[in-house]
Design an enzyme around this catalytic site. Structure first.
Site, PDB file in Angstrom:
ATOM      1  N   ASN A  27      14.244   8.025 -46.488  1.00 33.82           N
ATOM      2  CA  ASN A  27      14.508   8.578 -45.154  1.00 33.82           C
ATOM      3  C   ASN A  27      14.198  10.070 -45.210  1.00 33.82           C
ATOM      4  OD1 ASN A  27      15.603   9.509 -42.779  1.00 33.82           O
ATOM      5  ND2 ASN A  27      17.744   9.120 -43.357  1.00 33.82           N
TER       6      ASN A  27
ATOM      7  N   LYS B  38      14.230  12.205 -42.873  1.00 35.24           N
ATOM      8  CA  LYS B  38      14.980  13.008 -41.885  1.00 35.24           C
ATOM      9  C   LYS B  38      14.011  13.964 -41.167  1.00 35.24           C
ATOM     10  CE  LYS B  38      19.019  12.234 -44.673  1.00 35.24           C
ATOM     11  NZ  LYS B  38      20.313  12.668 -45.136  1.00 35.24           N
TER      12      LYS B  38
ATOM     13  N   HIS C 253      22.635   5.958 -38.459  1.00 37.23           N
ATOM     14  CA  HIS C 253      22.798   6.903 -39.568  1.00 37.23           C
ATOM     15  C   HIS C 253      23.962   7.846 -39.253  1.00 37.23           C
ATOM     16  CE1 HIS C 253      22.058  10.128 -42.397  1.00 37.23           C
ATOM     17  NE2 HIS C 253      21.386   9.240 -43.103  1.00 37.23           N
TER      18      HIS C 253
ATOM     19  N   GLU D 276      24.295  10.902 -39.550  1.00 36.53           N
ATOM     20  CA  GLU D 276      23.909  12.137 -38.846  1.00 36.53           C
ATOM     21  C   GLU D 276      23.743  11.871 -37.346  1.00 36.53           C
ATOM     22  OE1 GLU D 276      20.638  13.028 -41.482  1.00 36.53           O
ATOM     23  OE2 GLU D 276      22.100  13.360 -43.069  1.00 36.53           O
TER      24      GLU D 276
ATOM     25  N   GLU E  67      26.509   4.095 -46.593  1.00 37.39           N
ATOM     26  CA  GLU E  67      26.305   5.506 -46.904  1.00 37.39           C
ATOM     27  C   GLU E  67      27.588   6.280 -46.663  1.00 37.39           C
ATOM     28  OE1 GLU E  67      21.825   6.479 -46.706  1.00 37.39           O
ATOM     29  OE2 GLU E  67      22.735   6.946 -44.797  1.00 37.39           O
TER      30      GLU E  67
ATOM     31  N   GLY F 233      23.650  14.022 -49.029  1.00 32.00           N
ATOM     32  CA  GLY F 233      23.116  15.379 -49.137  1.00 32.00           C
ATOM     33  C   GLY F 233      24.047  16.347 -49.851  1.00 32.00           C
TER      34      GLY F 233
ATOM     35  N   SER G  89      23.023  10.752 -52.045  1.00 29.18           N
ATOM     36  CA  SER G  89      22.710  11.460 -53.283  1.00 29.18           C
ATOM     37  C   SER G  89      22.188  10.560 -54.405  1.00 29.18           C
ATOM     38  CB  SER G  89      23.921  12.277 -53.755  1.00 29.18           C
ATOM     39  OG  SER G  89      24.261  13.247 -52.780  1.00 29.18           O
TER      40      SER G  89
ATOM     41  N   GLY H  75      17.527   9.951 -49.254  1.00 28.67           N
ATOM     42  CA  GLY H  75      17.185  11.090 -48.400  1.00 28.67           C
ATOM     43  C   GLY H  75      16.396  12.116 -49.203  1.00 28.67           C
TER      44      GLY H  75
HETATM   45  P1  PGA Z   1      20.640  11.907 -49.470  1.00 28.62           P
HETATM   46  O1  PGA Z   1      20.594  11.197 -48.034  1.00 28.62           O
HETATM   47  O2  PGA Z   1      19.935  10.967 -50.435  1.00 28.62           O
HETATM   48  O3  PGA Z   1      19.909  13.186 -49.293  1.00 28.62           O
HETATM   49  O4  PGA Z   1      22.081  12.076 -49.829  1.00 28.62           O
HETATM   50  C1  PGA Z   1      20.769   9.819 -47.886  1.00 28.62           C
HETATM   51  C2  PGA Z   1      20.680   9.434 -46.431  1.00 28.62           C
HETATM   52  O5  PGA Z   1      21.225  10.145 -45.581  1.00 28.62           O
HETATM   53  O6  PGA Z   1      20.043   8.425 -46.083  1.00 28.62           O
END
Ligand code: PGA
Length: 255
Positions: free
Chosen positions: A10, A12, A99, A101, A171, A177, A216, A237
């Site tokens: 992803n 983003k 998601h 976010e 998640e 992140g 992460s 991500g």
């Molecule tokens: P990240 O994001 O691997 O940067 O933690 C994962 C995601 O939000 O899909």
């Protein structure tokens, strides 16, 4: 049908047009398909890159393309939005919905996410449905109940046939992140519970649904997570933005 192993990237809101094309070209050139084995790869670029990325991957059947979001209506006066029909029209294969976010910054809830899923499934797109608890919810030991409620609200209207086209991504918000990854025990406990909830909604079809972990995931922790029998892959991500890291995560999937 067997449960698919999946590694999805992803991006983003990252990568310009040229940077995105370069990343996909590098993946296509460098991926060692023997090491990929039967792992399915999905790339979710920003929407302006959906069309060129699908075109670049036309001869790479093992790599699918997903949008990061869609609107639940087919068309209309919804400035700034894109529909499932538009995503389908550029030959993309899937869409991420729910998601954290989107939930946090755009105030999306599971009732709305369910409508988006219906729009996507109606257009024969695969759906990657994201769920997960906040730090506060885990600290107060509400994580299992929170995720179960998300799943039941978003998924209960769908059938066992729809289940074939739904991928679930767990998640935990506190791991996205942040560099703080869920332990295998934490992720495994939740994935096993998610499968129990999916079984109660979809019956036997739940056994074939892939449940991905996201938050992460990095080259040095992927293998341990993917070894758990209920963790069928990852939604990546930050580490999907560098081809070397994304490839090592793909190769970490047990063969
Ligand atoms: P990240 O994001 O691997 O940067 O933690 C994962 C995601 O939000 O899909």
């Amino acid at each position: 049908m067997v449960r698919k192993k999946i590694v999805a990237g992803n991006w983003k809101m990252n990568k310009s047009y040229d940077e995105g094309i370069a990343l996909v070209e590098q993946l296509v050139d460098e991926l060692d398909m023997d090491k990929v084995g039967d792992t399915h790869i999905i790339i979710a670029p920003p929407s302006v890159l959906l069309q060129p990325v699908t075109e670049l991957l036309m001869f790479s059947p093992g790599i699918a393309v997903a949008a990061q979001n869609c609107h639940h209506e087919e068309s209309g006066a919804f400035t700034g939005e894109i529909s499932a029909a538009m995503i389908k029209s550029v030959d993309a294969d899937a869409v991420i919905v729910g998601h954290s976010e989107r939930r946090e910054y755009f105030k999306e809830d599971d009732a709305l996410i369910s409508k988006k899923m219906k729009a996507a499934l109606d257009k024969e797109l695969m759906v990657i449905y994201c769920c997960g608890e906040s730090f506060e919810e885990r600290k107060t030991a509400n994580h299992i109940a929170v995720v179960e409620k998300q799943l039941r609200t978003a998924l209960s209207d769908f059938s066992a046939k729809d289940a074939d086209n739904i991928i679930v991504a767990y998640e935990p918000v506190w791991a996205i992140g942040t560099g703080e990854v869920a332990t295998v025990a934490q992720a495994g406990e939740m994935h096993t519970h998610i499968r129990t909830v999916l079984s109660s909604i979809f019956g036997d079809a739940a056994q074939n649904m892939s449940i991905l972990y996201g938050g992460s995931v990095k080259p040095d922790n992927a293998a341990e997570l993917f070894a758990h029998p209920d963790i069928d892959g990852g939604l990546i991500g930050g580490a999907s933005l560098k081809s070397a890291d994304f490839m090592s995560i793909i190769y970490a999937m047990p063969k």
